[in-house]
Motif scaffolding. Structure first.
Motif, PDB file in Angstrom:
ATOM      1  N   MET A  50       0.862  -1.171   0.000  1.00  0.00           N
ATOM      2  CA  MET A  50       0.000   0.000   0.000  1.00  0.00           C
ATOM      3  C   MET A  50       0.908   1.233   0.000  1.00  0.00           C
ATOM      4  SD  MET A  50      -3.168   0.834   2.623  1.00  0.00           S
ATOM      5  CE  MET A  50      -4.170  -0.532   2.084  1.00  0.00           C
TER       6      MET A  50
ATOM      7  N   SER B 169      -2.088   4.727   2.792  1.00  0.00           N
ATOM      8  CA  SER B 169      -1.914   4.433   4.216  1.00  0.00           C
ATOM      9  C   SER B 169      -2.413   5.596   5.068  1.00  0.00           C
ATOM     10  CB  SER B 169      -0.444   4.164   4.535  1.00  0.00           C
ATOM     11  OG  SER B 169      -0.010   2.999   3.895  1.00  0.00           O
TER      12      SER B 169
ATOM     13  N   ASP C 148      -5.307  -6.746   2.142  1.00  0.00           N
ATOM     14  CA  ASP C 148      -4.305  -5.668   2.110  1.00  0.00           C
ATOM     15  C   ASP C 148      -4.616  -4.626   3.178  1.00  0.00           C
ATOM     16  OD1 ASP C 148      -2.944  -6.765  -0.094  1.00  0.00           O
ATOM     17  OD2 ASP C 148      -4.306  -5.766  -1.499  1.00  0.00           O
TER      18      ASP C 148
ATOM     19  N   SER D 100      -3.753  -6.120   6.562  1.00  0.00           N
ATOM     20  CA  SER D 100      -2.300  -6.115   6.746  1.00  0.00           C
ATOM     21  C   SER D 100      -1.786  -4.722   7.105  1.00  0.00           C
ATOM     22  CB  SER D 100      -1.629  -6.614   5.464  1.00  0.00           C
ATOM     23  OG  SER D 100      -0.243  -6.549   5.563  1.00  0.00           O
ATOM     24  N   GLU D 101      -2.263  -3.715   6.391  1.00  0.00           N
ATOM     25  CA  GLU D 101      -1.801  -2.343   6.648  1.00  0.00           C
ATOM     26  C   GLU D 101      -2.289  -1.836   8.003  1.00  0.00           C
ATOM     27  OE1 GLU D 101       0.370   1.074   5.244  1.00  0.00           O
ATOM     28  OE2 GLU D 101       0.390  -1.066   4.852  1.00  0.00           O
TER      29      GLU D 101
ATOM     30  N   ARG E 133      -0.237  -3.275  10.676  1.00  0.00           N
ATOM     31  CA  ARG E 133       1.064  -2.602  10.727  1.00  0.00           C
ATOM     32  C   ARG E 133       1.003  -1.343  11.585  1.00  0.00           C
ATOM     33  NH1 ARG E 133       4.353   0.980   7.916  1.00  0.00           N
ATOM     34  NH2 ARG E 133       2.768   1.765   6.504  1.00  0.00           N
TER      35      ARG E 133
END
Length: 61
Positions: A1, A6, A34, A37-38, A41
């Motif tokens: 990304m 983000s 996705d 996952s971001e 993070r």
């Protein structure tokens, strides 16, 4: 990304209070996983992660 996506993701969660991963993915050119996952993070937690990916919601920190 990418960085802009983000930043927009965090804004949608923090300012716009959108917690549905499916809805967030609809605003971004990325798949649900996705977005998961971001968001992971950035330290967000999830509910329903192991059930239906379309019903995953972000749990605020």
């Amino acid at each position: 990304m990418n960085k802009l996506s983000s930043k927009y993701l965090v804004q949608m969660i923090e300012k716009d209070h959108i917690y549905s991963v499916l809805e967030l993915a609809g605003h971004l050119p990325y798949a649900v996983m996705d977005v998961v996952s971001e968001a992971a993070r950035f330290g967000y937690s999830f509910d329903n992660l192991m059930q239906d990916p379309n019903k995953v919601v972000i749990v605020k920190k």
